[in-house]
Design an enzyme around this catalytic site. Sequence first.
Site, PDB file in Angstrom:
ATOM      1  N   ASP A 282      -0.965  -2.664   3.921  1.00 29.46           N
ATOM      2  CA  ASP A 282      -0.420  -2.933   2.599  1.00 29.46           C
ATOM      3  C   ASP A 282      -1.435  -3.808   1.868  1.00 29.46           C
ATOM      4  OD1 ASP A 282       1.124  -3.092   0.330  1.00 29.46           O
ATOM      5  OD2 ASP A 282       2.985  -3.564   1.361  1.00 29.46           O
TER       6      ASP A 282
HETATM    7  C1  NOJ Z   1       2.512  -3.798  -2.232  1.00 30.06           C
HETATM    8  C2  NOJ Z   1       3.744  -3.014  -1.870  1.00 30.06           C
HETATM    9  O1  NOJ Z   1       4.388  -3.620  -0.769  1.00 30.06           O
HETATM   10  C3  NOJ Z   1       3.455  -1.561  -1.518  1.00 30.06           C
HETATM   11  O2  NOJ Z   1       4.663  -0.887  -1.376  1.00 30.06           O
HETATM   12  C4  NOJ Z   1       2.582  -0.921  -2.556  1.00 30.06           C
HETATM   13  O3  NOJ Z   1       2.325   0.418  -2.185  1.00 30.06           O
HETATM   14  C5  NOJ Z   1       1.294  -1.720  -2.685  1.00 30.06           C
HETATM   15  N1  NOJ Z   1       1.615  -3.061  -3.093  1.00 30.06           N
HETATM   16  C6  NOJ Z   1       0.319  -1.087  -3.669  1.00 30.06           C
HETATM   17  O4  NOJ Z   1       0.723  -1.270  -4.974  1.00 30.06           O
END
Ligand code: NOJ
Length: 752
Positions: A282
């Site tokens: 993530d």
């Molecule tokens: C953080 C989030 O937890 C995730 O779901 C997302 O895909 C990413 N940011 C990218 O924006």
Amino acid sequence: MLVHVSLGQAQTALDSRDPQIEGLIERMTLEEKAGQLTVLADEIRLLNPNTNPDANRRRADELLKEVRAGRVGALFNGRGVEGARVAQRTASEESRMKIPLMFGGDVIHGYRTVFPIPLGEAASFEPVLAERTARVTAIEATAGGLHWNFAPMVDIARDQRWGRVAEGAGEDAYLGKLFAAARVRGYRGEHLANADSMLATPKHFAAYGAVAGGMEYNTVDISPQTLREVHLPPFKAAFDAGALSTMSSFNEINGVPATANYELLTKILRGEWGFKGFVVSDYTSDMELIAHGYAANEREAAKLAFLAGVDMSMQSGLYIEHLPDLVKSGEVPLAALDRSVRRVLRIKKALGLFDDPYRSLDPAREAADLKRPEHRALAREAARRSIVLLKNRQNVLPLARDTKIALIGPFAEDRLHLHGPWTLFANDQEAVTVADGIAAALEDPTLLQVVQGSSFETPLRGGIDAAVQAANEADVVLLAIGETHDMSGEAQSRTDIVVPAAQQMLAEALAATGKPIVVLLRNGRALALQGAVRDADAILVTWFLGSETGNAIADVLFGAANPSARLPVSFPIEPGQQPFYYNHKRTGRPFIKGEAREFKARYREVPNEALYPFGFGLSYSTFEYAPINLSGTTLPWDGKLTVSTRITNTSDRAGEEVAQPYIHDRVASLTRPVRELKGFRKVKLEPGESIEVSFAIRRADLEFVGRDLKWIAEPGVFDVWIAPSSVAGTAKTFRLLAEHDAAATSARTGAD
Ligand code: NOJ
């Protein structure tokens, strides 16, 4: 009921070595390899900067320089084909290895056309609907220049304080599995290489929904059984449906952050499940290993994440910074680096990017495919099929089209909170407001008076007086209240999951008028409904419905659509009951209605039950269930039992009912939940029509994760229901016979 699918074809297709990719790997430098494992926010195209915290940002020209140097393999959350073509030209024509970029994005419930939030769509209990909206999402997102979707979110959410409840399919693993698989199929379409197909990324791996206290990014302390029974199955279902990437989650699990969790990312994902795709971290979650207190510095964080099984690093830049040196020093084997690069390149190839780097970067498609009328029609259908009718005292709904209506509340004419969280690519101006939808459905639009009454979180001067006056002049009050779009989604955990106080005050004042009140609830999670909101004459749960919000609500209000959705999350009586979910354990002192209340598992203030339970939802039709039938009283080890009932539409209106089979294992070597959903069927019944609904029960439906972490079934007595919700119905019992039980042998022949 359980469908055991073999490993998806998509996974096994990636088994053999590909000469083109092996040739590239042979020629790539360590830095170019680390570049393929680096994903950065797309600053070349217009980006929504509020999606993630600022980290490792760079200007567009700097980013293009990195792309040209082969130091970036994928970009995310950029919008529009034009900028993407510039970046793609730089990668596929000007970089040394000419490896195309992959463009990713968070397209959670629609791109330009916005569908209901995933939680709302799960309320439809129609995975096929989710597959269709995912397909359209992929058509639009690929027309906008994306290949790779950071969706579906398949985290099971048993605590409604957690803001990300909105993004998933709710509290139940069975429902979650079906929606996970459906969405993956929808994003992918017929063939991954097609220009309108997207690579799906079930996320967040894993157990993110189990954060303590529902607080975002918090710690997860969980038994391995609950992890495997509740939180992992939707991922497995998504991979079996062909998903070829996954995203590691922010949280730790029992002391080990998911992003450095070898057991999860390698042993289970690859060892047990045979996953052949790639794992992306993530956003900066590899770097966050330092804040977790798991890595001492960035170099170590990169090493731990990589060796645990994270193939790609999102946004931190740690891989490009440290992997080459980690390989040179021998701390990371070259073969491991090559393996991750191979995984990524194979998927780029499967997407068709090596054949055509400009796939999904077609300005003509961008112009044509983003605003198709059939997409809007599907948005309206999905929205009305997501609305849950919780209450309808004296059949106040549906309304006649000549009703004098006071539409009151901060959401009545609002445009900014129609789409809900995670709609980075849509245009608020294109959505239909509640007021516009209702006005369009009325015979005479002057029958509608609209009053704001209150702001979202603060009272409005004179607001209540104006609202009361409008209510007094109307036949019915429609009260459009609830949560704003930024009260759910990432980083939006709440302690008090209620309608904000200013809006509650408005509701109380309107209740005092004595006019019939219909609540149009806007919400990204289950809420604890209180006072005048709870006591309203009718309640429609309208989630965040997307582009066609107003029209869909009007369809249901005036009876053009008969509500057929059911709650995918339990609405508690009080916020303090969280975490609350229907499939909880029994405890040693269960509170049983009608029995003694003292010294029982309950709260002082409220019984430990839902105000509106999982699976619940009304219709304008009424249905009756006949007592259930079982084809026998015993289930042989390898046999089958059929449980059935007859459902009758006892009203004069055609409608749909969701029949839900549940089981309960009475005595087991590990305690079992009070009920578990094992299937469901949505059936349409004409007025007076009856239908027989049956479900097969096999041993696999009775399995749970045992002490040795294997799925097992144990002989013994089970309760079974077919019911309209997780608390309704009367159970019958049957016995699962032991493998070598004599009765089994004789019964097997007949039962199979
Ligand atoms: C953080 C989030 O937890 C995730 O779901 C997302 O895909 C990413 N940011 C990218 O924006």
